[in-house]
Scaffold this motif. Sequence first.
Motif, short mmCIF file in Angstrom:
data_model
loop_
_atom_site.label_atom_id
_atom_site.label_comp_id
_atom_site.label_asym_id
_atom_site.label_seq_id
_atom_site.Cartn_x
_atom_site.Cartn_y
_atom_site.Cartn_z
N ALA A 119 -21.44 -43.02 12.94
CA ALA A 119 -22.40 -43.29 14.01
C ALA A 119 -21.78 -44.16 15.10
CB ALA A 119 -23.65 -43.94 13.44
N LYS A 120 -20.95 -45.13 14.70
CA LYS A 120 -20.30 -46.01 15.68
C LYS A 120 -19.27 -45.25 16.51
CE LYS A 120 -19.89 -50.11 13.06
NZ LYS A 120 -19.02 -51.19 12.61
N LYS A 121 -18.58 -44.32 15.87
CA LYS A 121 -17.51 -43.59 16.55
C LYS A 121 -18.03 -42.46 17.44
CE LYS A 121 -14.01 -45.75 14.73
NZ LYS A 121 -13.03 -46.47 15.52
N VAL A 127 -21.87 -36.81 22.22
CA VAL A 127 -23.09 -36.10 21.81
C VAL A 127 -23.52 -35.13 22.90
CG1 VAL A 127 -25.54 -36.40 21.27
CG2 VAL A 127 -23.85 -37.94 20.24
N ASP A 128 -23.46 -35.56 24.17
CA ASP A 128 -23.81 -34.67 25.28
C ASP A 128 -22.85 -33.48 25.33
OD1 ASP A 128 -25.90 -36.28 26.00
OD2 ASP A 128 -24.80 -37.32 27.60
N GLN A 129 -21.55 -33.74 25.15
CA GLN A 129 -20.55 -32.67 25.16
C GLN A 129 -20.79 -31.71 24.00
OE1 GLN A 129 -16.93 -34.93 24.99
NE2 GLN A 129 -16.72 -34.99 27.24
N LEU A 130 -21.18 -32.25 22.87
CA LEU A 130 -21.46 -31.44 21.68
C LEU A 130 -22.59 -30.46 21.95
CD1 LEU A 130 -20.93 -30.98 18.63
CD2 LEU A 130 -22.57 -32.80 18.17
N ARG A 131 -23.60 -30.92 22.65
CA ARG A 131 -24.75 -30.06 22.96
C ARG A 131 -24.37 -28.97 23.97
NH1 ARG A 131 -28.60 -35.23 23.30
NH2 ARG A 131 -29.04 -35.41 21.08
N GLU A 132 -23.45 -29.29 24.89
CA GLU A 132 -23.07 -28.34 25.93
C GLU A 132 -21.97 -27.38 25.49
OE1 GLU A 132 -21.96 -30.71 29.29
OE2 GLU A 132 -23.92 -31.69 29.37
N ASP A 133 -21.06 -27.84 24.62
CA ASP A 133 -19.89 -27.05 24.24
C ASP A 133 -19.76 -26.99 22.72
OD1 ASP A 133 -17.44 -25.81 23.98
OD2 ASP A 133 -16.27 -27.49 24.79
N MET A 136 -16.68 -28.19 20.89
CA MET A 136 -16.48 -29.64 20.76
C MET A 136 -16.76 -30.09 19.33
SD MET A 136 -15.65 -32.30 22.38
CE MET A 136 -15.86 -34.03 22.60
N ARG A 137 -17.63 -29.37 18.64
CA ARG A 137 -17.98 -29.74 17.27
C ARG A 137 -16.74 -29.76 16.38
NH1 ARG A 137 -22.42 -29.81 13.64
NH2 ARG A 137 -21.69 -29.48 11.53
N ASP A 138 -15.89 -28.74 16.49
CA ASP A 138 -14.68 -28.68 15.66
C ASP A 138 -13.76 -29.86 15.94
OD1 ASP A 138 -15.51 -26.38 14.38
OD2 ASP A 138 -14.41 -25.04 15.74
N ARG A 139 -13.57 -30.18 17.20
CA ARG A 139 -12.70 -31.31 17.55
C ARG A 139 -13.25 -32.62 17.00
NH1 ARG A 139 -12.17 -28.39 22.59
NH2 ARG A 139 -13.91 -29.57 23.41
N LEU A 140 -14.54 -32.84 17.20
CA LEU A 140 -15.17 -34.06 16.70
C LEU A 140 -15.15 -34.11 15.17
CD1 LEU A 140 -18.28 -34.46 19.02
CD2 LEU A 140 -16.31 -35.99 18.84
N PHE A 141 -15.40 -32.97 14.56
CA PHE A 141 -15.40 -32.88 13.10
C PHE A 141 -14.04 -33.33 12.54
CE2 PHE A 141 -14.43 -30.59 9.19
CZ PHE A 141 -15.50 -30.95 8.39
N LEU A 166 -23.13 -34.75 12.83
CA LEU A 166 -23.01 -33.78 13.93
C LEU A 166 -24.24 -32.89 14.03
CD1 LEU A 166 -19.23 -32.79 13.66
CD2 LEU A 166 -20.31 -34.36 15.29
N ASP A 167 -24.80 -32.50 12.90
CA ASP A 167 -26.04 -31.70 12.93
C ASP A 167 -27.17 -32.49 13.56
OD1 ASP A 167 -24.73 -29.61 11.69
OD2 ASP A 167 -25.56 -30.01 9.69
N ALA A 168 -27.28 -33.77 13.19
CA ALA A 168 -28.34 -34.62 13.75
C ALA A 168 -28.13 -34.83 15.24
CB ALA A 168 -28.38 -35.96 13.02
N ALA A 169 -26.86 -35.00 15.65
CA ALA A 169 -26.57 -35.23 17.07
C ALA A 169 -26.80 -33.99 17.92
CB ALA A 169 -25.11 -35.70 17.23
N ALA A 170 -26.58 -32.82 17.35
CA ALA A 170 -26.75 -31.57 18.09
C ALA A 170 -28.21 -31.22 18.32
CB ALA A 170 -26.05 -30.43 17.35
N ASP A 171 -29.09 -31.80 17.53
CA ASP A 171 -30.54 -31.49 17.68
C ASP A 171 -31.14 -32.12 18.89
OD1 ASP A 171 -30.48 -29.95 15.43
OD2 ASP A 171 -31.18 -31.55 14.11
#
Length: 171
Positions: A119-121, A127-133, A136-141, A166-171
């Motif tokens: 959560a800190k990282k 999170v905004d990038q994750l929702r748009e792209d 980005m999920r794979d890179r963050l993962f 990531l699932d929680a952030a994408a919602d």
Amino acid sequence: MTTTSDPGERTGPSAWDAALRLLGVRARSRQEMRDRLARKGFDAETIDDVLARLDKHDLVDDTEFAAEWVRSRGTNSARGRVALRQELRAKGIDGATIESALAEVDPTDERAVAGGLVAKKLTPVQVDQLREDPAMRDRLFRRLVGQLLRRGYPQSMAIDVVNEALDAAAD
């Protein structure tokens, strides 16, 4: 500081004084104490005598040291079991004592600490990038799982915690 008239004898603080100074900084395992005193130039017999004296006064106890190390490093440095096990091995703690100390770690608490690190990282921009792209999920993962693994969390826990975040952030 002690001085002697015989040039072959050691000058400086006694092994006992050196041991007490080392313990004044932080608790030490028996092996750490042995290694540090040897590095200071004390012979094996002197080191054995000092360790026996430390034992007599209950100043060196590997079981207590391991338990305190796990509590402290698990809480203050957010280390997982894997890292704690490696650190204790490096300090000369035997396997049974390590496993006993690690048995005190609550898996739920360990998972919560890992979740807090993620959560800190995970920044609001990410999170905004994750929702748009979605890519980005794979890179963050990969990045977040790698960070947890380097801190010594089990791989399966790291994967689960990062997926949940990531699932929680994408919602």
